[in-house]
Structures are given as structure tokens and as C-alpha cells.
Design an enzyme around this catalytic site. Structure first.
Site, PDB file in Angstrom:
ATOM      1  CD  GLU A  67     -19.340 -10.757 -31.433  1.00 41.38           C
ATOM      2  OE1 GLU A  67     -18.149 -10.440 -31.683  1.00 41.38           O
ATOM      3  OE2 GLU A  67     -19.636 -11.571 -30.545  1.00 41.38           O
ATOM      4  CD  GLU A 124     -15.918 -17.273 -32.268  1.00 40.31           C
ATOM      5  OE1 GLU A 124     -16.372 -18.439 -32.436  1.00 40.31           O
ATOM      6  OE2 GLU A 124     -14.722 -17.050 -32.094  1.00 40.31           O
TER       7      GLU A 124
END
Length: 351
Positions: free
Chosen positions: A175, A318
Site C-alpha cells: 500500500e 509498500e
């Protein structure tokens, strides 16, 4: 069951016969019983989930979901919102940590922009869905409309369906979204008995005063939305985010299709908790990559009953922790499937 409630459909069940066969094989491998510890447990679990004695990971796929958050207006982040779009460009150019990890392992990285503050953003290789110019400020109103929340859940589902069509046998997700530790904290609190005091952390690097302010904003939001947070979908749409909803939708779809999902850090774990509250049968399909350094992560993992594979002090997000766990997962399969048995190696078994 209506199409709008697809996430309530039952998830697949692990294969008990495959699990028993894998356990029997482990007992015959040329090592003392249990000598490979958690690697053995992981291999047997993957066998049960893949429905075969010898699990394999040949085609892992990684998706990264991005979106902005209106709650940043409350001063809860050390970084400006523009960084979300800037980091999307960094992912495209291959300069981010997860980009390097994916490239080094030959793993495809799909980028899905669910809605940044720049409605004109157009990057090559990025799927721009534009559900909104970020979410609304959940300290003032619901973060998403019901339509936006359903669309974000569906975006996660579509990403897994695309990966499945490409032969995916392990789904990893990450994300990006400035302000999303605030959304993840609020969501995890809404879905459990955990409190903002327990979960609120520095995120992108807030100092002590910043953390206290962030906690106060989350506490105010939880009071504002009150009893409406008792239903998981409502909790998600009121205090969650586009990427959190997409992650939850991806995890649920993986479990329904029979694809193991690797959960990254604090934000992904909050999304996994949401998926679990929406549909408890998702749980066996979630592998938790690591124990992150964000203060609330340990508490959310405990709420999930999760045992993370790694503990490296990570707090990047991430999908970086999930990508770092991938070699370990593949090696667990290789050890289980390729080690010789006592009879094959002509080694005397225990008496």
C-alpha cells in the site's frame, strides 16, 4: 446472496488429506523431528492450502494499492499528501524499496491508483481508478460513500482475479497513502477492543507531540462515528481508506479462490483484520510476513492470532516486508519437497 455482498461468500477450506501427507513426509526427511522448526510448519500449512503433499511457489504476484486520505488535513502526517503521487512515480521508475525487491526476485508488480489528490495523474503502467480525490476527512464525516467502499473492495478482487488468470500461486500486496497509519489505527480500533492509545504510532516519523495529536484526532473520529462502527463494512467506509478496502477485498478473494496471501505490515494487517471481521473463513489463507516496528502492529497481530515469519524492525510498508518474506516461503517449499527421505538417502532412521 447479491453480487454486492460477494465478500460474504464462503472461503475454501484447507485440505486435511494433503496436510496429513505433508506431515508424514516431514517425519521421513533426513533430519531430527522438528529440526527445521517453523520452516516445517510453514511447509505443511502450504501443503494443506494448496491441496498437495509438496507445495510449490512458481508464480508469485505483487499488487500495490495507493490512495490519499482526507484526514491528513488534521495534521496527522509528517509528509505532505503530494508524496502519495510522487511515490507512485517512484514505483514506476523502479526506485522504491519494493520495486527493487520485486525486480530482484523477478516478480511482477502491479500498481493500482484508487484515488490521489491529483485527479489528472497519469502514469505509465499504473491503473488509475479515480474513486475520488482521496477519501473524505474521517474526523469530520465518513471517509467513503458506500459506493466508493464497494468499488475499492472490488478493485482488490479484480487485482486477484487478474493475478489468478496469470497463474498466480502466491499473492503479495502492499500500500501507499500518506495518512494511512491513521486510517489503519482507527479501523483496527473500530474492529476490536484495542484503543488509540495502544495503537497510535509515529507513522512517517511524527515526534511525541505529533503522535499525541494524531491519537486525539483518532479518538475524536471514533466518538463521531460511534455505534455505526459496530458493522465491519460501515467501519471500513467510515474510518478506512481506498487502499485498505482494496487490500481487504484482495485477501477475501484470495481465500475464496484458494490462493495464499502474504500480509505485509501494520496497514495491511489492519486490512486483514477487516477481512476477518467481514468473513472469518478468510483466516487460514493469510500468511503474515513480519512483526513491524510500528507500535500498534504487535497488538493487531495478536488480535489476528498471527505468527509473523520475520522480525526485522521494518516500518516501511509498500509490501516490502511481504517481498522480503518471499524467499523464506519458497525455501520452506524447497526443503519440504527436495530433501531426501531416510530410505532414499540410505540413512538409518531413528530407532
Amino acid at each position: 446472496m447479491t453480487a454486492a455482498l460477494w465478500w460474504l461468500e464462503p472461503c475454501r477450506q484447507p485440505d486435511a488429506r494433503a496436510e496429513a501427507a505433508a506431515l508424514a513426509r516431514q517425519a521421513q526427511l533426513t533430519k531430527p523431528t522438528g529440526a527445521l522448526g517453523a520452516m516445517e510448519t510453514l511447509a505443511v500449512r502450504l501443503a494443506a492450502l494448496q491441496g498437495r503433499e509438496k507445495p510449490v511457489i512458481n508464480n508469485p504476484q505483487l499488487a500495490l494499492f495507493a490512495g490519499d486520505h482526507g484526514v491528513v488535513a488534521e495534521g496527522v502526517s509528517a509528509y505532505p499528501q503530494a508524496v502519495t503521487a510522487q511515490m507512485l512515480a517512484n514505483f514506476v521508475s523502479g526506485g522504491a524499496a519494493v520495486s527493487v525487491l520485486a525486480r530482484e526476485q523477478g516478480m511482477p508488480l502491479r500498481l493500482i491508483d484508487l484515488g490521489t489528490i491529483d485527479p489528472e495523474l497519469a502514469l505509465p503502467g499504473v491503473r488509475h481508478l479515480r474513486l475520488g480525490a482521496g477519501t473524505a476527512n474521517f474526523a469530520v464525516e465518513a471517509a467513503m460513500t458506500a459506493e466508493q467502499c464497494r468499488a475499492a473492495l472490488q478493485a482488490g478482487r479484480d487485482s486477484v482475479l487478474e493475478a489468478q488468470a496469470a497463474g498466480c500461486d502466491l499473492f503479495l500486496a502492499g500500500e501507499m497513502g500518506i495518512g494511512n497509519t491513521s486510517a489503519a489505527t482507527a479501523l483496527a480500533c473500530a474492529l476490536s477492543d484495542l484503543t488509540p492509545m495502544q495503537l497510535t504510532g509515529p507513522g512517517t516519523g511524527l515526534d511525541g507531540a505529533g503522535v499525541r495529536h494524531k491519537q486525539a484526532v483518532i479518538e475524536r473520529a471514533l466518538v463521531l462515528h460511534g455505534a455505526q462502527l459496530g458493522e465491519p463494512f460501515e467501519a471500513l467506509r467510515r474510518v478506512g481508506g481506498f487502499e485498505l478496502a482494496a487490500l481487504a477485498g484482495a485477501y477475501l478473494t484470495c481465500a475464496q479462490l484458494g490462493i495464499v496471501a502474504v500480509v505485509d505490515g501494520f496497514i495491511c494487517s489492519a486490512a486483514a483484520l477487516c477481512a476477518l471481521r467481514l468473513n472469518p473463513s478468510v483466516q487460514p489463507w493469510l500468511l503474515f510476513a513480519h512483526a513491524g516496528a510500528e507500535p500498534g502492529h504487535a497488538a493487531v497481530l495478536a488480535e489476528l492470532g498471527a505468527e509473523p515469519l520475520l522480525d526485522l524492525g521494518l516500518r516501511l510498508g509498500e509490501g516490502s516486508g511481504a517481498a522480503l518474506a518471499l524467499p523464506l516461503i519458497k525455501l520452506a517449499c524447497a526443503l519440504h519437497g527436495s530433501m531426501a527421505t531416510f530410505s532414499e538417502a540410505l540413512v538409518e532412521d531413528r530407532s
